[in-house]
Structure formats: C-alpha cells, structure tokens
Scaffold this motif. Structure first.
Motif, PDB file in Angstrom:
ATOM      1  N   ASP A 187      41.774  45.894  42.408  1.00  0.00           N
ATOM      2  CA  ASP A 187      40.401  45.369  43.245  1.00  0.00           C
ATOM      3  C   ASP A 187      41.701  43.572  43.028  1.00  0.00           C
ATOM      4  N   HIS A 188      41.538  43.192  44.816  1.00  0.00           N
ATOM      5  CA  HIS A 188      41.779  41.470  44.512  1.00  0.00           C
ATOM      6  C   HIS A 188      41.263  41.696  45.651  1.00  0.00           C
ATOM      7  N   ASP A 189      40.582  40.112  46.369  1.00  0.00           N
ATOM      8  CA  ASP A 189      41.053  39.083  47.560  1.00  0.00           C
ATOM      9  C   ASP A 189      41.422  38.037  48.173  1.00  0.00           C
ATOM     10  N   CYS A 190      41.005  36.959  47.836  1.00  0.00           N
ATOM     11  CA  CYS A 190      40.724  35.509  47.741  1.00  0.00           C
ATOM     12  C   CYS A 190      41.781  35.446  47.256  1.00  0.00           C
ATOM     13  N   ARG A 191      42.619  35.740  46.223  1.00  0.00           N
ATOM     14  CA  ARG A 191      43.967  35.367  45.344  1.00  0.00           C
ATOM     15  C   ARG A 191      43.769  33.963  45.155  1.00  0.00           C
ATOM     16  N   GLU A 192      43.091  32.711  44.919  1.00  0.00           N
ATOM     17  CA  GLU A 192      42.617  32.068  45.050  1.00  0.00           C
ATOM     18  C   GLU A 192      41.756  31.156  43.936  1.00  0.00           C
ATOM     19  N   GLY A 193      41.040  32.393  43.349  1.00  0.00           N
ATOM     20  CA  GLY A 193      40.322  32.111  42.415  1.00  0.00           C
ATOM     21  C   GLY A 193      38.716  32.016  42.683  1.00  0.00           C
ATOM     22  N   ILE A 194      38.634  32.026  43.417  1.00  0.00           N
ATOM     23  CA  ILE A 194      37.123  31.943  43.768  1.00  0.00           C
ATOM     24  C   ILE A 194      36.069  33.463  44.752  1.00  0.00           C
TER      25      ILE A 194
ATOM     26  N   GLY B 278      36.223  36.292  42.840  1.00  0.00           N
ATOM     27  CA  GLY B 278      35.418  36.602  41.646  1.00  0.00           C
ATOM     28  C   GLY B 278      36.380  38.984  42.030  1.00  0.00           C
ATOM     29  N   MET B 279      36.653  39.412  43.110  1.00  0.00           N
ATOM     30  CA  MET B 279      37.018  40.197  43.213  1.00  0.00           C
ATOM     31  C   MET B 279      38.771  40.830  42.325  1.00  0.00           C
ATOM     32  N   CYS B 280      39.520  39.868  41.793  1.00  0.00           N
ATOM     33  CA  CYS B 280      40.582  40.818  40.722  1.00  0.00           C
ATOM     34  C   CYS B 280      39.710  40.785  39.501  1.00  0.00           C
ATOM     35  N   SER B 281      40.621  41.385  38.468  1.00  0.00           N
ATOM     36  CA  SER B 281      39.576  41.239  37.250  1.00  0.00           C
ATOM     37  C   SER B 281      41.160  41.925  36.745  1.00  0.00           C
TER      38      SER B 281
ATOM     39  N   THR C  88      40.861  31.036  33.748  1.00  0.00           N
ATOM     40  CA  THR C  88      41.848  31.136  35.145  1.00  0.00           C
ATOM     41  C   THR C  88      41.559  33.039  35.717  1.00  0.00           C
ATOM     42  N   THR C  89      41.182  33.033  36.631  1.00  0.00           N
ATOM     43  CA  THR C  89      41.950  34.445  36.626  1.00  0.00           C
ATOM     44  C   THR C  89      42.622  34.785  37.208  1.00  0.00           C
ATOM     45  N   THR C  90      42.817  36.173  36.941  1.00  0.00           N
ATOM     46  CA  THR C  90      44.683  36.920  36.809  1.00  0.00           C
ATOM     47  C   THR C  90      44.974  36.146  38.197  1.00  0.00           C
ATOM     48  N   CYS C  91      44.122  36.452  39.313  1.00  0.00           N
ATOM     49  CA  CYS C  91      45.665  36.048  40.758  1.00  0.00           C
ATOM     50  C   CYS C  91      45.651  34.350  40.119  1.00  0.00           C
ATOM     51  N   GLN C  92      44.900  33.367  39.560  1.00  0.00           N
ATOM     52  CA  GLN C  92      45.794  32.380  39.034  1.00  0.00           C
ATOM     53  C   GLN C  92      46.470  32.353  38.178  1.00  0.00           C
TER      54      GLN C  92
ATOM     55  N   CYS D 164      29.868  31.117  39.150  1.00  0.00           N
ATOM     56  CA  CYS D 164      29.779  32.516  38.694  1.00  0.00           C
ATOM     57  C   CYS D 164      30.247  32.609  39.729  1.00  0.00           C
ATOM     58  N   ILE D 165      31.473  33.444  39.718  1.00  0.00           N
ATOM     59  CA  ILE D 165      32.167  34.417  40.673  1.00  0.00           C
ATOM     60  C   ILE D 165      31.880  35.649  40.810  1.00  0.00           C
ATOM     61  N   GLY D 166      31.360  36.040  39.467  1.00  0.00           N
ATOM     62  CA  GLY D 166      30.436  37.434  39.609  1.00  0.00           C
ATOM     63  C   GLY D 166      31.655  38.405  39.295  1.00  0.00           C
TER      64      GLY D 166
HETATM   65  S1  FES Z   1      41.340  37.441  43.962  1.00  0.00           S
HETATM   66 FE1  FES Z   1      39.511  36.179  44.160  1.00  0.00          FE
HETATM   67  S2  FES Z   1      39.373  35.348  42.404  1.00  0.00           S
HETATM   68 FE2  FES Z   1      40.551  36.562  41.869  1.00  0.00          FE
END
Ligand code: FES
Lengths: 224, 254
Positions: free
Chosen positions: B61-68, B70-73, B87-91, B165-167
């Motif tokens: 899962d991923h979407d914004c790839r800028e840490g906002i 909450g899709m990446c895990s 730090t989120t996985t995308c960051q 919280c980005i859920g």
């Molecule tokens: S992809 Fe959106 S927070 Fe990581």
C-alpha cells in the motif's frame, strides 16, 4: 446510542480499569502486610499479639473474603484480557523488534510475573497460614506462635531463596502495574505521570525489598 | 549516482496470494538501490526487476509518499515503518541500511487487519470506528470569526497533536496486543479538546470504543510501543483521556 452495562463491563477500557483498581487495592494490602511483618524486629510478643489481634477479630472473615475477591477479580480479569489479546493477533510476526522507547521488561512480562506471584501466594498460605500450629501463652491467652514458625521456615536457604525470587518478581510486577493503573483509569499528566512512573519503581523497590529483607534477616539471625 | 554508491540487498518478504491463501516468507535479491531512495522506491526497483523476469510484483500500500496520507505500512525488520523514529515507510531512506543487509518485510498483523495480498492489509476497521463517532453532528453554526471562540493555547496544541494521526495503523501493528487504542484515542481527543467537539465527547468515546471492541482489536496494557512507533508521535496521554471519557460516558448513560 448509550452503552448497556454488559457492554460497558466487557469493554476494553473498563476491563483494564478493573485490573488496575483491584491491583491498586492489593498494593494497599501489601503495605499493611509489610508494616505488620516488621513487628518481627520488635520481638516475639509484639509479633504474635499482632497476629492474634488480627485473626481473633470476627471482621477478619469479611476482610479475607474481600481480599480473596480482589485477588480473584484481578487474576480473572487479567487472564481474560491476556487471552483476548493473544487472539487479536492469530498470525504472529516472523520478526518483531522492540523499539526500546516503549515497552519495558516489566511491562512485557506482566502475565509471567503474575503467574509466579500466584504460585507464591499458594505456597505462602500453605506454609504459614495453614502451616504447623505452635502455641504460646501471653497474659493467660493462648495464641499461635507465628514468630517461631516464621524463624523455623526461614532457616533453610532454598526456602529463603524462593521468597526472595518471588519478591523480585513482585517488584517487577509492581513497577509497571502501579503507574499503569493510573493510566487505565484516565490519569495522565505531562509532569506528574513521569514522576508517577518513577515512584512506581520506588514503591516496587521498597515493597519488594522490605518483603525480601525479613526472610534474609530470619535466616541470618535465627541460627544463633 | 556513482556505481560504488549503489546498494545490493537481500530481502525476505511476506508473499500471500489472497486473504484465504497461506502465505510465506520469500527471499529476494535487489541490486542497484541508491541510498537516496525511499524504502518504497527500493520496492519499486525490486518490482521492476521481478516484472522483467516475468514474476508477480510484490503488492504494498502507498499513496502520497510524503508521510501525510497514512497509506504506507510495512513491518521492517520487526518494527512498524522501520527503525527510524517518527518516520513513515515512504519517508524512510535506504541510507539507513547498509550494502549487503538482509531486510525482513512483513505486513501489519492483526485479526482486525486481514492480509489482502502480500504486504497489503485491509484497514477498513479504522473506517468503521470513524463512522461510529469520529465526527461532529451538532449544529455548530456558521463559520465564526477567528477569535470569537476562545480556546486555550494548551488545548489547541493538544488537539493539533492528536489530529496529526494519519490512521496508518502502526500502533495496532506494533502493539503486542494488536490494540487500536492509540488511533481511537487520537480521534476522540482531536474533537473533545475543542468546543465544537466537546459537546458529544462522551458519547463519541463510548461509541467509538464499543465499535473498536467489536472489531476484534486487543486490549491496551500500557506498554507504549504504539507511541514509540507512531510516525506522528501521538502520545498515550490521549488514551488516558479516552479512558476517562469512556467511563464517565458509560456511567452517565451517554
Ligand atoms: S504513502 Fe502516504 S504516508 Fe506514506
């Protein structure tokens, strides 16, 4: 939608609060028990008379029933919570690493230290409360010579060792449980909670240390 | 990027065809990874290499790839969102790893978050909780003047922190009990600390907690691994607030 009593009592919040509140009340029991134990240092008469005063009061049955209810409630609820928590993750991780910033040895070992304490309580009751009855007479009143029994029990190293190890487990259990109960009932303060966590450790050291001191004291002084 | 800078990595990744299939850890080699890439970009490189070889790419899962968003895990080496704090996985950058490292990658694990495929899990349980009370349903009138409703700086800060919280579900994934308390408490707090949300704060807490419980999440044991692995640093003080709001809501019949 309002919550029915059944739903409320089964909720993750209230279950935890019940574990916490019963745990705190048991802490109160520990303090009085420890204070009573220190009469051992005063002498046989003070110690035995204190024991007699407690057990000869008819209210002792009410107190004991209450204590038993606290123990069973604390344990039953904790077992329930632990089993539910296990089933909340049916498939575990291939690798799980602690962050080192959250959980502690004490927090993650609560079920295990709890089991050790249960075994200890059974052993302790069987050895002392339901142990050999020696009698002694003060001012014409016959009472149990618990002083003698205590020194006799703590005359062997394995017995003392078991007590000290169990009290170590208790200290570990308390160092998490004491502050955790406050968090569960909803107390959190940016300044006081860190202080509370420190005082939980201090409380654990005092209670665990106090309960360990007496068996060691009996072992060392009893031989003479 | 100079050649000497590029990294070769060994990966152990959870592969699972669908939610009913039995999954397993599979070994992969990935080459040509730049230390400046994010973890997800590294997985993109791996997937390119897999597709070239005619293999099924790894689903994540991923979407914004800028840490906002909450899709990446991803559980990376046993930690939610990997080893970096907040730090989120995308960051997460690949420079945090060394050339030749073996990296273990797993999906979030919880009964309430079933695996859909590979590293992608179904987090709609969080949506169900939000639908149970994560909103304001009283009439708050038209937009007021900015300073017409006084809100203390302290409360504004706490509410803002909770609203960060980005859920993503890292709290559930890292909690040994798979409890969702940190997520739910952040949502409860972001409303209850502000005047518009405060009106329904107790019944909101009751409804959201009861929903959470019905979805099969575990019970909190105050270990704070959630707070430690939360990419947004949500504090467990929110859990204490939710606990007291729940109890007072339940006893007052809210
Ligand atoms: S992809 Fe959106 S927070 Fe990581």
């Amino acid at each position: 939608m309002s919550s029915t009593l059944a739903v409320t009592l089964k909720s993750s919040v209230v279950k935890k609060q019940l574990v916490g509140v019963t745990g705190l009340l048991l802490c109160g029991f520990l303090v009085t028990h420890l204070a009573g134990n220190f009469l051992l240092l005063v002498g046989p008469e003070a110690f035995n008379k204190y024991g007699h005063a407690l057990t000869s009061n008819p209210l002792i049955y009410v107190a004991e029933a209450g204590l038993l209810a606290l123990f069973l409630g604390h344990m039953g609820m904790a077992i329930r919570v632990t089993l539910q928590n296990k089933s909340a993750r049916p498939e575990g991780y291939y690798m799980k690493t602690r962050t080192g910033r959250g959980s502690t040895f004490a927090s993650s070992s609560m079920p295990y230290t709890g089991i050790i304490l249960l075994a200890f309580v059974i052993f302790h009751l069987q050895g002392i409360k339901f142990g050999e009855v020696y009698n002694v007479t003060y001012d014409g009143v016959v009472m149990r010579d618990l002083y003698r029994l205590t020194f006799e029990k703590f005359s062997t190293l394995p017995y003392v060792g078991f007590y000290v190890l169990s009290m170590f487990a208790m200290a570990v259990h308390l160092s998490h449980g004491f502050w955790s109960a406050f968090q569960s009932v909803g107390f959190f303060h940016t300044r006081y909670t860190p202080a509370l966590r420190k005082s939980a450790i201090a409380f654990a050291l005092v209670v665990g240390g106090g309960f360990s001191f007496l068996p060691i004291y009996c072992f060392l002084t009893g031989a003479n | 990027m100079s050649e000497s800078n590029s990294m070769n990595l060994k990966l152990k990744i959870w592969r699972q065809l669908n939610s009913n299939a039995k999954g397993k850890m599979v070994d992969y080699q990935v080459s040509g990874v730049s230390p400046d890439m994010s973890f997800l970009e590294m997985l993109d490189v791996l997937n390119d290499q897999l597709i070239t070889k005619g293999e099924d790419p790894v689903v994540f899962d991923h979407d914004c790839r800028e840490g906002i968003c909450g899709m990446c895990s991803l559980m990376i080496n046993g930690q939610a969102h990997g080893p970096e704090e907040r730090t989120t996985t995308c960051q997460l950058h690949m420079r945090k790893f060394k050339d030749g490292d073996t990296i273990i990658v797993e999906p979030w694990r919880a009964k309430a978050f079933p695996v859909l495929k590979d590293l992608m899990v179904d987090r709609s349980a969080f949506d169900d909780i939000i639908q149970a009370g994560g909103f304001i349903s009283v009439n708050t009138g038209n937009a007021p003047d900015a300073n017409a409703i006084p809100i203390s700086k302290e409360n504004a800060d706490f509410a803002m922190d909770a609203a960060a919280c980005i859920g993503c579900g890292a709290c559930v994934a890292s909690c040994k009990n798979a409890s969702a308390m940190l997520f739910v408490s952040a949502k409860v707090s972001q409303f209850s600390l502000l005047p518009q949300g405060e009106v329904e704060s107790k019944e909101r807490a009751v409804n959201m907690v009861n929903k959470m419980d019905s979805l099969g999440f575990g019970n909190c044991t105050n270990e704070a691994e959630c707070e430690a692995s939360c990419p947004k640093g949500i504090s467990i003080s929110n859990i204490a607030r939710m606990n007291r709001e729940y109890t007072s809501g339940a006893v007052t019949g809210k």
